[in-house]
Design a protein around this motif. Structure first.
Motif, mmCIF file in Angstrom:
data_model
loop_
_atom_site.group_PDB
_atom_site.id
_atom_site.type_symbol
_atom_site.label_atom_id
_atom_site.label_comp_id
_atom_site.label_asym_id
_atom_site.label_seq_id
_atom_site.Cartn_x
_atom_site.Cartn_y
_atom_site.Cartn_z
ATOM 1 N N ILE A 1 2.471 15.618 -18.389
ATOM 2 C CA ILE A 1 3.090 16.902 -18.038
ATOM 3 C C ILE A 1 3.504 17.647 -19.304
ATOM 4 O O ILE A 1 3.299 18.861 -19.434
ATOM 5 N N PHE A 2 4.064 16.916 -20.250
ATOM 6 C CA PHE A 2 4.481 17.497 -21.532
ATOM 7 C C PHE A 2 3.294 18.110 -22.266
ATOM 8 O O PHE A 2 3.369 19.229 -22.788
ATOM 9 N N GLY A 3 2.174 17.387 -22.289
ATOM 10 C CA GLY A 3 0.985 17.882 -22.981
ATOM 11 C C GLY A 3 0.391 19.105 -22.316
ATOM 12 O O GLY A 3 0.080 20.105 -22.981
ATOM 13 N N VAL A 4 0.246 19.059 -20.999
ATOM 14 C CA VAL A 4 -0.342 20.176 -20.252
ATOM 15 C C VAL A 4 0.535 21.423 -20.355
ATOM 16 O O VAL A 4 0.024 22.549 -20.447
ATOM 17 N N ALA A 5 1.846 21.236 -20.362
ATOM 18 C CA ALA A 5 2.771 22.370 -20.388
ATOM 19 C C ALA A 5 2.636 23.223 -21.638
ATOM 20 O O ALA A 5 3.012 24.406 -21.624
ATOM 21 N N PRO B 1 8.711 2.318 -14.915
ATOM 22 C CA PRO B 1 8.969 3.022 -16.174
ATOM 23 C C PRO B 1 7.703 3.386 -16.942
ATOM 24 O O PRO B 1 7.590 4.490 -17.476
ATOM 25 N N ALA B 2 6.716 2.472 -17.001
ATOM 26 C CA ALA B 2 5.477 2.746 -17.738
ATOM 27 C C ALA B 2 4.723 3.917 -17.117
ATOM 28 O O ALA B 2 4.169 4.765 -17.833
ATOM 29 N N VAL B 3 4.708 3.979 -15.787
ATOM 30 C CA VAL B 3 4.033 5.081 -15.094
ATOM 31 C C VAL B 3 4.773 6.396 -15.361
ATOM 32 O O VAL B 3 4.155 7.435 -15.585
ATOM 33 N N ALA B 4 6.102 6.327 -15.346
ATOM 34 C CA ALA B 4 6.911 7.522 -15.617
ATOM 35 C C ALA B 4 6.682 8.024 -17.040
ATOM 36 O O ALA B 4 6.620 9.237 -17.280
ATOM 37 N N VAL B 5 6.550 7.096 -17.986
ATOM 38 C CA VAL B 5 6.285 7.474 -19.379
ATOM 39 C C VAL B 5 4.959 8.221 -19.475
ATOM 40 O O VAL B 5 4.862 9.294 -20.077
ATOM 41 N N ILE B 6 3.912 7.657 -18.862
ATOM 42 C CA ILE B 6 2.573 8.257 -18.931
ATOM 43 C C ILE B 6 2.541 9.611 -18.225
ATOM 44 O O ILE B 6 1.998 10.590 -18.751
ATOM 45 N N LEU B 7 3.121 9.681 -17.023
ATOM 46 C CA LEU B 7 3.097 10.933 -16.264
ATOM 47 C C LEU B 7 3.897 12.020 -16.975
ATOM 48 O O LEU B 7 3.450 13.174 -17.066
ATOM 49 N N SER B 8 5.065 11.674 -17.490
ATOM 50 C CA SER B 8 5.880 12.674 -18.192
ATOM 51 C C SER B 8 5.187 13.145 -19.466
ATOM 52 O O SER B 8 5.277 14.323 -19.834
ATOM 53 N N ALA B 9 4.466 12.241 -20.136
ATOM 54 C CA ALA B 9 3.733 12.615 -21.347
ATOM 55 C C ALA B 9 2.585 13.563 -21.009
ATOM 56 O O ALA B 9 2.309 14.517 -21.751
ATOM 57 N N VAL C 1 -3.298 14.688 -28.724
ATOM 58 C CA VAL C 1 -2.185 14.442 -29.646
ATOM 59 C C VAL C 1 -0.845 14.670 -28.951
ATOM 60 O O VAL C 1 0.091 13.880 -29.093
ATOM 61 N N LEU C 2 -0.758 15.753 -28.184
ATOM 62 C CA LEU C 2 0.484 16.056 -27.470
ATOM 63 C C LEU C 2 0.819 14.961 -26.471
ATOM 64 O O LEU C 2 1.994 14.608 -26.290
ATOM 65 N N PHE C 3 -0.191 14.416 -25.819
ATOM 66 C CA PHE C 3 0.013 13.320 -24.869
ATOM 67 C C PHE C 3 0.608 12.101 -25.573
ATOM 68 O O PHE C 3 1.564 11.494 -25.079
ATOM 69 N N CYS C 4 0.072 11.765 -26.731
ATOM 70 C CA CYS C 4 0.592 10.618 -27.489
ATOM 71 C C CYS C 4 2.018 10.878 -27.984
ATOM 72 O O CYS C 4 2.860 9.974 -27.981
ATOM 73 N N ILE C 5 2.287 12.108 -28.414
ATOM 74 C CA ILE C 5 3.647 12.463 -28.825
ATOM 75 C C ILE C 5 4.599 12.332 -27.646
ATOM 76 O O ILE C 5 5.722 11.825 -27.782
ATOM 77 N N GLY C 6 4.148 12.774 -26.457
ATOM 78 C CA GLY C 6 4.966 12.654 -25.257
ATOM 79 C C GLY C 6 5.288 11.208 -24.920
ATOM 80 O O GLY C 6 6.406 10.887 -24.485
ATOM 81 N N ILE C 7 4.329 10.315 -25.122
ATOM 82 C CA ILE C 7 4.569 8.885 -24.885
ATOM 83 C C ILE C 7 5.628 8.362 -25.853
ATOM 84 O O ILE C 7 6.536 7.615 -25.459
ATOM 85 N N ALA C 8 5.513 8.747 -27.123
ATOM 86 C CA ALA C 8 6.485 8.304 -28.123
ATOM 87 C C ALA C 8 7.890 8.799 -27.790
ATOM 88 O O ALA C 8 8.872 8.048 -27.880
ATOM 89 N N LEU C 9 7.998 10.057 -27.377
ATOM 90 C CA LEU C 9 9.308 10.640 -27.065
ATOM 91 C C LEU C 9 9.930 9.999 -25.831
ATOM 92 O O LEU C 9 11.128 9.688 -25.812
#
Length: 256
Positions: free
Chosen positions: A198-202, A188-196, A211-219
């Motif tokens: 991807i969210f930031g790069v997108a 789960p922790a790896v999935a959280v980081i990877l999805s965050a 900032v987007l990476f941190c927001i992705g982690i929170a979401l």
């Protein structure tokens, strides 16, 4: 038992990567090209656009944005519909597979507000660092403020999309589909980081990536902890609405 039933989705990690690839490659390409064209147009525009032209651009921009954001829903609904009402999905509906379910209201309010405060502090620190060290970075908010000087109506249309359309579509794609699918094949922790990531790069906004990476982690963290689509949507909506409000106030000469 009920929580375990909702903690997984039936699509595989491989299918998740396919959905991410075929959704984000065109999206990122469009975002980069649009950013370059918009920057060029903004730098060349010495005067504000004619109101009629600006209004026409706003309508086109709004319609085009709705079409583009709808692309985020294709892969999630394709796989959710494919697996719904089957034994592997525990006879869940499409909406249940995508996380549209009841949630703990009290815990959600606490986590959403706490996350929003942390995001605000992070934004302030990041802005301070950019200003203090004179870093050659222009965030998306700064670009929007620049465009508002020459195309205010189009800017308002973009802000409307960012507040009312983006959170709905992006939470379905990045958290209900991508994060939950990635969680099937990794910790789960790896999935959280990877999805965050991807969210930031997108978002195609390198200056705002931290900032987007941190927001992705929170979401993703909210999706993991609460097990529902709605907490992430509320945080995403509030964050975008606050950013839009600050931009509007700044355009009208009100600084907070």
């Amino acid at each position: 038992m009920l929580k375990q039933k909702f903690d997984s989705v039936p699509w595989t990690t491989n299918q998740t990567f396919k959905g991410i690839f075929f959704t984000l490659i065109p999206w990122i390409s469009f975002t980069v090209v649009s950013s370059l064209l918009s920057t060029s147009t903004t730098s060349q525009a010495a005067k504000p656009l004619n109101p009629q032209v600006d209004a026409a651009n706003a309508i086109v921009s709004l319609i085009f944005s709705l079409v583009i954001y709808s692309a985020f829903l294709i892969a999630p609904f394709f796989y959710a519909r494919r697996y719904s009402q089957t034994a592997i999905s525990n006879q869940r509906s499409v909406w249940q597979l995508l996380g549209f379910r009841h949630f703990n209201v009290g815990l959600t309010v606490l986590l959403v507000l706490g996350s929003l405060v942390l995001i605000i502090l992070l934004n302030q620190i990041y802005t301070y660092l950019i200003t203090t060290f004179h870093l050659p970075l222009q965030t998306n908010d700064q670009f929007v403020l620049q465009r508002a000087k020459t195309a205010p109506i189009t800017t308002y249309a973009s802000l409307f999309t960012a507040v009312f359309v983006a959170p709905f579509c992006e939470e379905i794609f990045f958290r209900s589909f991508s994060f939950m699918g990635l969680k099937n094949g990794m910790q789960p922790a790896v999935a959280v980081i990877l999805s965050a990531l991807i969210f930031g790069v997108a978002h195609g906004d390198p200056a705002s990536l931290p900032v987007l990476f941190c927001i992705g982690i929170a979401l993703a963290g909210l999706r993991l902890l609460i097990g529902s689509y709605w907490p992430g949507f509320f945080l995403h909506f509030l964050n975008n609405a606050l950013s839009a409000l600050l931009i509007i106030l700044t355009v009208h000469g009100i600084h907070i």
